[in-house]
Write an enzyme that holds these catalytic residues in place. Sequence first.
Site, PDB file in Angstrom:
ATOM      1  N   ALA A  62     103.362   9.219  19.259  1.00  0.00           N
ATOM      2  CA  ALA A  62     103.347   8.049  20.557  1.00  0.00           C
ATOM      3  C   ALA A  62     104.855   7.180  20.686  1.00  0.00           C
ATOM      4  O   ALA A  62     105.318   6.974  21.341  1.00  0.00           O
ATOM      5  CB  ALA A  62     102.117   7.329  20.351  1.00  0.00           C
ATOM      6  N   GLU A  64     107.995   8.385  19.226  1.00  0.00           N
ATOM      7  CA  GLU A  64     108.478   9.203  19.742  1.00  0.00           C
ATOM      8  C   GLU A  64     109.103   8.695  21.408  1.00  0.00           C
ATOM      9  O   GLU A  64     109.854   9.292  21.888  1.00  0.00           O
ATOM     10  CB  GLU A  64     108.982   9.665  18.859  1.00  0.00           C
ATOM     11  CG  GLU A  64     109.473   9.858  17.414  1.00  0.00           C
ATOM     12  CD  GLU A  64     107.987   9.631  16.828  1.00  0.00           C
ATOM     13  OE1 GLU A  64     107.389  10.289  16.209  1.00  0.00           O
ATOM     14  OE2 GLU A  64     109.139   8.565  15.846  1.00  0.00           O
ATOM     15  N   ALA A  86      98.122  10.270  21.840  1.00  0.00           N
ATOM     16  CA  ALA A  86      96.907   9.202  21.513  1.00  0.00           C
ATOM     17  C   ALA A  86      96.928   8.417  20.691  1.00  0.00           C
ATOM     18  O   ALA A  86      97.402   9.241  19.232  1.00  0.00           O
ATOM     19  CB  ALA A  86      95.641  10.169  21.613  1.00  0.00           C
ATOM     20  N   VAL A  87      96.486   7.280  20.691  1.00  0.00           N
ATOM     21  CA  VAL A  87      96.949   5.958  19.446  1.00  0.00           C
ATOM     22  C   VAL A  87      94.946   5.550  19.269  1.00  0.00           C
ATOM     23  O   VAL A  87      94.914   5.021  19.876  1.00  0.00           O
ATOM     24  CB  VAL A  87      98.152   5.555  19.522  1.00  0.00           C
ATOM     25  CG1 VAL A  87      98.173   4.712  18.509  1.00  0.00           C
ATOM     26  CG2 VAL A  87      99.051   5.640  19.940  1.00  0.00           C
ATOM     27  N   ILE A  88      95.070   5.479  17.610  1.00  0.00           N
ATOM     28  CA  ILE A  88      93.765   5.818  17.774  1.00  0.00           C
ATOM     29  C   ILE A  88      94.002   5.008  16.183  1.00  0.00           C
ATOM     30  O   ILE A  88      94.206   5.118  15.580  1.00  0.00           O
ATOM     31  CB  ILE A  88      92.481   7.408  17.314  1.00  0.00           C
ATOM     32  CG1 ILE A  88      92.587   7.883  18.702  1.00  0.00           C
ATOM     33  CG2 ILE A  88      91.399   6.063  16.797  1.00  0.00           C
ATOM     34  CD1 ILE A  88      92.654   9.642  18.055  1.00  0.00           C
ATOM     35  N   THR A  92      94.824   4.560  12.081  1.00  0.00           N
ATOM     36  CA  THR A  92      95.959   4.136  11.361  1.00  0.00           C
ATOM     37  C   THR A  92      95.777   2.787  11.185  1.00  0.00           C
ATOM     38  O   THR A  92      95.248   1.816  12.142  1.00  0.00           O
ATOM     39  CB  THR A  92      97.184   4.700  12.528  1.00  0.00           C
ATOM     40  OG1 THR A  92      98.025   3.686  12.244  1.00  0.00           O
ATOM     41  CG2 THR A  92      96.368   3.973  14.424  1.00  0.00           C
ATOM     42  N   HIS A  94      98.421   0.849  11.484  1.00  0.00           N
ATOM     43  CA  HIS A  94      99.543   0.593  12.579  1.00  0.00           C
ATOM     44  C   HIS A  94      99.195   0.695  13.733  1.00  0.00           C
ATOM     45  O   HIS A  94     100.437   1.075  14.263  1.00  0.00           O
ATOM     46  CB  HIS A  94     101.030   0.501  11.283  1.00  0.00           C
ATOM     47  CG  HIS A  94     101.204   2.155  11.198  1.00  0.00           C
ATOM     48  ND1 HIS A  94     100.911   2.355  10.826  1.00  0.00           N
ATOM     49  CD2 HIS A  94     102.362   2.218  11.887  1.00  0.00           C
ATOM     50  CE1 HIS A  94     100.690   3.703  10.456  1.00  0.00           C
ATOM     51  NE2 HIS A  94     102.028   3.695  11.826  1.00  0.00           N
ATOM     52  N   PHE A 119     102.366   6.229  32.110  1.00  0.00           N
ATOM     53  CA  PHE A 119     101.471   6.367  31.077  1.00  0.00           C
ATOM     54  C   PHE A 119     100.768   6.896  30.737  1.00  0.00           C
ATOM     55  O   PHE A 119      99.281   6.733  30.570  1.00  0.00           O
ATOM     56  CB  PHE A 119     101.538   4.368  30.557  1.00  0.00           C
ATOM     57  CG  PHE A 119     101.380   4.105  29.494  1.00  0.00           C
ATOM     58  CD1 PHE A 119     102.227   4.778  28.658  1.00  0.00           C
ATOM     59  CD2 PHE A 119      99.760   3.691  28.939  1.00  0.00           C
ATOM     60  CE1 PHE A 119     101.633   3.790  26.656  1.00  0.00           C
ATOM     61  CE2 PHE A 119      99.757   3.298  27.978  1.00  0.00           C
ATOM     62  CZ  PHE A 119     100.341   4.158  26.591  1.00  0.00           C
ATOM     63  N   ARG A 133      87.745  10.580  26.752  1.00  0.00           N
ATOM     64  CA  ARG A 133      88.701  10.017  28.269  1.00  0.00           C
ATOM     65  C   ARG A 133      89.573  11.989  27.817  1.00  0.00           C
ATOM     66  O   ARG A 133      90.728  11.928  28.542  1.00  0.00           O
ATOM     67  CB  ARG A 133      89.727   8.728  27.651  1.00  0.00           C
ATOM     68  CG  ARG A 133      89.229   8.381  27.773  1.00  0.00           C
ATOM     69  CD  ARG A 133      89.120   6.430  26.983  1.00  0.00           C
ATOM     70  NE  ARG A 133      88.957   5.515  27.378  1.00  0.00           N
ATOM     71  CZ  ARG A 133      87.262   4.786  26.751  1.00  0.00           C
ATOM     72  NH1 ARG A 133      87.053   6.066  26.172  1.00  0.00           N
ATOM     73  NH2 ARG A 133      86.694   3.993  26.975  1.00  0.00           N
TER      74      ARG A 133
HETATM   75  N1  INI Z   1     101.699   8.932  16.794  1.00  0.00           N
HETATM   76  C1  INI Z   1     100.597   8.317  17.400  1.00  0.00           C
HETATM   77  O1  INI Z   1     101.072   9.361  18.485  1.00  0.00           O
HETATM   78  N2  INI Z   1      98.821   8.145  17.658  1.00  0.00           N
HETATM   79  C2  INI Z   1      98.747   7.730  15.720  1.00  0.00           C
HETATM   80  O2  INI Z   1      97.582   6.865  15.805  1.00  0.00           O
HETATM   81  C3  INI Z   1      99.658   7.238  14.810  1.00  0.00           C
HETATM   82  N3  INI Z   1      98.701   6.694  14.343  1.00  0.00           N
HETATM   83  O3  INI Z   1      98.006   6.626  13.458  1.00  0.00           O
HETATM   84  O4  INI Z   1      99.526   6.367  13.502  1.00  0.00           O
HETATM   85  C4  INI Z   1     100.871   8.338  15.221  1.00  0.00           C
HETATM   86  N4  INI Z   1     101.855   7.945  14.346  1.00  0.00           N
HETATM   87  C5  INI Z   1     102.964   8.048  14.124  1.00  0.00           C
HETATM   88  C6  INI Z   1     104.108   7.530  14.966  1.00  0.00           C
HETATM   89  O5  INI Z   1     103.954   7.864  16.255  1.00  0.00           O
HETATM   90  C7  INI Z   1     105.294   7.973  14.742  1.00  0.00           C
HETATM   91  O6  INI Z   1     105.508   9.267  14.682  1.00  0.00           O
HETATM   92  C8  INI Z   1     105.946   8.163  13.394  1.00  0.00           C
HETATM   93  O7  INI Z   1     105.566   6.241  12.737  1.00  0.00           O
HETATM   94  C9  INI Z   1     107.251   8.431  12.732  1.00  0.00           C
HETATM   95  O8  INI Z   1     108.795   7.581  13.733  1.00  0.00           O
END
Ligand code: INI
Length: 159
Positions: A62, A64, A86-88, A92, A94, A119, A133
Site C-alpha cells: 500500500a 507504493e 489492505a492495511v491491517i 503490522t 506500523h 481509494f 469487506r
Molecule cells: N503493506 C500493505 O499493503 N498492507 C499492510 O498491512 C502492510 N503492513 O502490515 O505492514 C504493508 N506493509 C508494506 C508496505 O506497504 C511497503 O510495501 C513496505 O514498507 C516497503 O516500502
Amino acid sequence: MHEVNIIEGRPILETDARVAVLCTRFNHFIVDQLEKGCLDTLARHAAAGATANVSVIRVPGAFELPVVARKVAASGGYDAVIALGAVIRGATAHFEYVSGPCASGIQSVATETGVPVVFGVLTTDTIEQAVERAGTKAGNKGAEAAAVALEMISLMRQL
Ligand code: INI
C-alpha cells in the site's frame, strides 16, 4: 421550484474508457478478492469490448500505491485509476505509517493530475474485518471502488 441542471456520472464503462487497477501483493489473500470484485463490477457495466482497456498493475504494498498511481495518472493514458490494497492493524506495528501516507498520497495524485484515483484500500483493525469487506458479509471494497471509478469517469467527461 425552478428547473436545475443536474450533472452526474452514469455507471457505464464506455468502449474508449481506459482504467488502471493497481493491486498490492501484500495481503494478496484479501486483495485478490478485491480485484475480483472490482473486475466483475467493471465487466458487468461494460459496453461490448470495453474491458480490453482495463489493465491490472501489481504493486508491492500500500505504501507504493501513490507513486505508481502518480506515474499511471500522469501518463495521460488512463481515465481513472483504482488503487486496491489492505492495511491491517493487527498484522503490522506500523499501521499508521503505511495507511496514512497511502491515503493522503492517493488523494494528492488525484487532485494534482486531475485523474480520478479511487481509494479501494481496506484499513482495518483485524484480518476478520478485512475478510468481511472482501466479498463476504460487509460487501466488497473492490466492487465499490469500481462503481466509483465508473461514475467519476462519466462525471469528469461532462465537466
Ligand atoms: N503493506 C500493505 O499493503 N498492507 C499492510 O498491512 C502492510 N503492513 O502490515 O505492514 C504493508 N506493509 C508494506 C508496505 O506497504 C511497503 O510495501 C513496505 O514498507 C516497503 O516500502
